[in-house]
Design a protein around this motif. Sequence first.
Motif, PDB file in Angstrom:
ATOM      1  N   TRP A  69       0.815  -1.216   0.000  1.00  0.00           N
ATOM      2  CA  TRP A  69       0.000   0.000   0.000  1.00  0.00           C
ATOM      3  C   TRP A  69       0.849   1.266   0.000  1.00  0.00           C
ATOM      4  O   TRP A  69       0.502   2.258  -0.637  1.00  0.00           O
ATOM      5  CB  TRP A  69      -0.933   0.013   1.215  1.00  0.00           C
ATOM      6  CG  TRP A  69      -1.836  -1.162   1.271  1.00  0.00           C
ATOM      7  CD1 TRP A  69      -1.668  -2.301   2.016  1.00  0.00           C
ATOM      8  CD2 TRP A  69      -3.045  -1.356   0.540  1.00  0.00           C
ATOM      9  NE1 TRP A  69      -2.697  -3.172   1.789  1.00  0.00           N
ATOM     10  CE2 TRP A  69      -3.565  -2.616   0.887  1.00  0.00           C
ATOM     11  CE3 TRP A  69      -3.749  -0.573  -0.367  1.00  0.00           C
ATOM     12  CZ2 TRP A  69      -4.741  -3.115   0.365  1.00  0.00           C
ATOM     13  CZ3 TRP A  69      -4.929  -1.068  -0.899  1.00  0.00           C
ATOM     14  CH2 TRP A  69      -5.418  -2.334  -0.522  1.00  0.00           C
ATOM     15  N   LEU A  70       1.943   1.260   0.759  1.00  0.00           N
ATOM     16  CA  LEU A  70       2.724   2.483   0.925  1.00  0.00           C
ATOM     17  C   LEU A  70       3.740   2.717  -0.190  1.00  0.00           C
ATOM     18  O   LEU A  70       3.979   3.869  -0.564  1.00  0.00           O
ATOM     19  CB  LEU A  70       3.451   2.479   2.272  1.00  0.00           C
ATOM     20  CG  LEU A  70       2.566   2.494   3.509  1.00  0.00           C
ATOM     21  CD1 LEU A  70       3.411   2.641   4.758  1.00  0.00           C
ATOM     22  CD2 LEU A  70       1.521   3.584   3.441  1.00  0.00           C
ATOM     23  N   THR A  71       4.328   1.665  -0.720  1.00  0.00           N
ATOM     24  CA  THR A  71       5.356   1.839  -1.742  1.00  0.00           C
ATOM     25  C   THR A  71       4.853   2.636  -2.947  1.00  0.00           C
ATOM     26  O   THR A  71       5.542   3.555  -3.396  1.00  0.00           O
ATOM     27  CB  THR A  71       5.956   0.483  -2.147  1.00  0.00           C
ATOM     28  OG1 THR A  71       6.573  -0.094  -0.980  1.00  0.00           O
ATOM     29  CG2 THR A  71       6.997   0.632  -3.236  1.00  0.00           C
ATOM     30  N   PRO A  72       3.663   2.359  -3.483  1.00  0.00           N
ATOM     31  CA  PRO A  72       3.201   3.181  -4.610  1.00  0.00           C
ATOM     32  C   PRO A  72       3.009   4.664  -4.242  1.00  0.00           C
ATOM     33  O   PRO A  72       3.290   5.547  -5.048  1.00  0.00           O
ATOM     34  CB  PRO A  72       1.861   2.550  -5.000  1.00  0.00           C
ATOM     35  CG  PRO A  72       1.923   1.166  -4.482  1.00  0.00           C
ATOM     36  CD  PRO A  72       2.751   1.236  -3.232  1.00  0.00           C
ATOM     37  N   LEU A  73       2.570   4.930  -3.017  1.00  0.00           N
ATOM     38  CA  LEU A  73       2.360   6.320  -2.598  1.00  0.00           C
ATOM     39  C   LEU A  73       3.667   7.055  -2.335  1.00  0.00           C
ATOM     40  O   LEU A  73       3.784   8.252  -2.579  1.00  0.00           O
ATOM     41  CB  LEU A  73       1.514   6.375  -1.324  1.00  0.00           C
ATOM     42  CG  LEU A  73       0.028   6.135  -1.480  1.00  0.00           C
ATOM     43  CD1 LEU A  73      -0.645   6.081  -0.120  1.00  0.00           C
ATOM     44  CD2 LEU A  73      -0.600   7.228  -2.327  1.00  0.00           C
ATOM     45  N   LEU A  74       4.641   6.335  -1.809  1.00  0.00           N
ATOM     46  CA  LEU A  74       5.893   6.970  -1.408  1.00  0.00           C
ATOM     47  C   LEU A  74       6.942   6.935  -2.510  1.00  0.00           C
ATOM     48  O   LEU A  74       7.977   7.587  -2.406  1.00  0.00           O
ATOM     49  CB  LEU A  74       6.419   6.325  -0.121  1.00  0.00           C
ATOM     50  CG  LEU A  74       5.444   6.455   1.058  1.00  0.00           C
ATOM     51  CD1 LEU A  74       5.927   5.663   2.247  1.00  0.00           C
ATOM     52  CD2 LEU A  74       5.232   7.920   1.415  1.00  0.00           C
ATOM     53  N   GLY A  75       6.682   6.147  -3.557  1.00  0.00           N
ATOM     54  CA  GLY A  75       7.543   6.155  -4.724  1.00  0.00           C
ATOM     55  C   GLY A  75       8.925   5.593  -4.521  1.00  0.00           C
ATOM     56  O   GLY A  75       9.862   5.981  -5.190  1.00  0.00           O
ATOM     57  N   ARG A  76       9.079   4.697  -3.600  1.00  0.00           N
ATOM     58  CA  ARG A  76      10.392   4.103  -3.345  1.00  0.00           C
ATOM     59  C   ARG A  76      10.197   2.782  -2.630  1.00  0.00           C
ATOM     60  O   ARG A  76       9.166   2.539  -2.032  1.00  0.00           O
ATOM     61  CB  ARG A  76      11.268   5.031  -2.521  1.00  0.00           C
ATOM     62  CG  ARG A  76      10.690   5.289  -1.121  1.00  0.00           C
ATOM     63  CD  ARG A  76      11.405   6.368  -0.361  1.00  0.00           C
ATOM     64  NE  ARG A  76      11.072   7.641  -0.952  1.00  0.00           N
ATOM     65  CZ  ARG A  76      11.943   8.601  -1.171  1.00  0.00           C
ATOM     66  NH1 ARG A  76      13.179   8.458  -0.831  1.00  0.00           N
ATOM     67  NH2 ARG A  76      11.579   9.742  -1.719  1.00  0.00           N
ATOM     68  N   GLU A  77      11.193   1.960  -2.694  1.00  0.00           N
ATOM     69  CA  GLU A  77      11.144   0.695  -1.980  1.00  0.00           C
ATOM     70  C   GLU A  77      11.433   0.932  -0.509  1.00  0.00           C
ATOM     71  O   GLU A  77      12.187   1.831  -0.152  1.00  0.00           O
ATOM     72  CB  GLU A  77      12.184  -0.284  -2.547  1.00  0.00           C
ATOM     73  CG  GLU A  77      11.851  -0.783  -3.934  1.00  0.00           C
ATOM     74  CD  GLU A  77      10.582  -1.625  -3.966  1.00  0.00           C
ATOM     75  OE1 GLU A  77      10.395  -2.476  -3.089  1.00  0.00           O
ATOM     76  OE2 GLU A  77       9.774  -1.412  -4.886  1.00  0.00           O
ATOM     77  N   ALA A  78      10.859   0.113   0.319  1.00  0.00           N
ATOM     78  CA  ALA A  78      11.092   0.217   1.754  1.00  0.00           C
ATOM     79  C   ALA A  78      12.405  -0.464   2.123  1.00  0.00           C
ATOM     80  O   ALA A  78      12.841  -1.402   1.465  1.00  0.00           O
ATOM     81  CB  ALA A  78       9.947  -0.441   2.517  1.00  0.00           C
ATOM     82  N   THR A  79      13.010   0.033   3.181  1.00  0.00           N
ATOM     83  CA  THR A  79      14.181  -0.590   3.768  1.00  0.00           C
ATOM     84  C   THR A  79      13.696  -1.417   4.947  1.00  0.00           C
ATOM     85  O   THR A  79      13.025  -0.885   5.830  1.00  0.00           O
ATOM     86  CB  THR A  79      15.171   0.486   4.265  1.00  0.00           C
ATOM     87  OG1 THR A  79      15.558   1.298   3.159  1.00  0.00           O
ATOM     88  CG2 THR A  79      16.384  -0.142   4.924  1.00  0.00           C
ATOM     89  N   GLN A  80      14.024  -2.699   4.966  1.00  0.00           N
ATOM     90  CA  GLN A  80      13.593  -3.536   6.088  1.00  0.00           C
ATOM     91  C   GLN A  80      14.648  -3.500   7.179  1.00  0.00           C
ATOM     92  O   GLN A  80      15.834  -3.698   6.929  1.00  0.00           O
ATOM     93  CB  GLN A  80      13.371  -4.980   5.638  1.00  0.00           C
ATOM     94  CG  GLN A  80      12.831  -5.844   6.755  1.00  0.00           C
ATOM     95  CD  GLN A  80      12.437  -7.239   6.303  1.00  0.00           C
ATOM     96  OE1 GLN A  80      12.557  -7.591   5.135  1.00  0.00           O
ATOM     97  NE2 GLN A  80      11.963  -8.028   7.233  1.00  0.00           N
ATOM     98  N   VAL A  81      14.199  -3.221   8.398  1.00  0.00           N
ATOM     99  CA  VAL A  81      15.061  -3.203   9.580  1.00  0.00           C
ATOM    100  C   VAL A  81      14.356  -4.060  10.618  1.00  0.00           C
ATOM    101  O   VAL A  81      13.349  -3.639  11.188  1.00  0.00           O
ATOM    102  CB  VAL A  81      15.290  -1.771  10.110  1.00  0.00           C
ATOM    103  CG1 VAL A  81      16.205  -1.802  11.329  1.00  0.00           C
ATOM    104  CG2 VAL A  81      15.860  -0.875   9.027  1.00  0.00           C
ATOM    105  N   GLY A  82      14.851  -5.256  10.846  1.00  0.00           N
ATOM    106  CA  GLY A  82      14.143  -6.192  11.713  1.00  0.00           C
ATOM    107  C   GLY A  82      12.806  -6.502  11.058  1.00  0.00           C
ATOM    108  O   GLY A  82      12.739  -6.816   9.873  1.00  0.00           O
ATOM    109  N   GLN A  83      11.738  -6.362  11.807  1.00  0.00           N
ATOM    110  CA  GLN A  83      10.412  -6.590  11.249  1.00  0.00           C
ATOM    111  C   GLN A  83       9.737  -5.296  10.809  1.00  0.00           C
ATOM    112  O   GLN A  83       8.599  -5.311  10.358  1.00  0.00           O
ATOM    113  CB  GLN A  83       9.546  -7.334  12.263  1.00  0.00           C
ATOM    114  CG  GLN A  83      10.057  -8.729  12.491  1.00  0.00           C
ATOM    115  CD  GLN A  83       9.185  -9.521  13.437  1.00  0.00           C
ATOM    116  OE1 GLN A  83       8.492  -8.955  14.274  1.00  0.00           O
ATOM    117  NE2 GLN A  83       9.209 -10.822  13.293  1.00  0.00           N
ATOM    118  N   ALA A  84      10.440  -4.192  10.944  1.00  0.00           N
ATOM    119  CA  ALA A  84       9.900  -2.892  10.533  1.00  0.00           C
ATOM    120  C   ALA A  84      10.336  -2.578   9.104  1.00  0.00           C
ATOM    121  O   ALA A  84      11.372  -3.056   8.639  1.00  0.00           O
ATOM    122  CB  ALA A  84      10.404  -1.800  11.474  1.00  0.00           C
TER     123      ALA A  84
END
Length: 142
Positions: A69-84
């Motif tokens: 849901w968030l990646t299309p809105l934020l225009g970038r891939e997420a960085t995974q840190v632990g489970q966050a």
Amino acid sequence: CKCCDEHWCNRHKQHVFECPCPAVDEWSRSPYLPAPSPSLNLVRAAVRIIGEVNPFWWVIENVRGAVRWLTPLLGREATQVGQAFLWGDFPPLGRVRVPAHKERLSSKRRAERSAIPYPISLALARACESSLFALEAMRDAD
């Protein structure tokens, strides 16, 4: 949001860190149960504020279920840190060890469950601070 705060850099006279925390209840449910589409109003508002304020750094943290849901809105891939998962403009964090603890918390402990894990907050603070010191050293060298 009670767990978030704006951070103002008095030296650089700008916002240096924004951390809007969209609710994660819709995204934390079991992947085997059908879930309604989550409200993205807070995320859209955060994107608007980030665009208006233009902070030096900003971070949005959420759970694995929010990625689609968030990646299309934020225009970038997420960085995974632990489970966050973190989206935003921020310096590299290096290796961060985050113990899994939120899964053990009941749904009645929402404030505790919604808090960004301390090791992530500390890593972000240290990375931003180190980056500022490096920028200042480069400016002083010129």
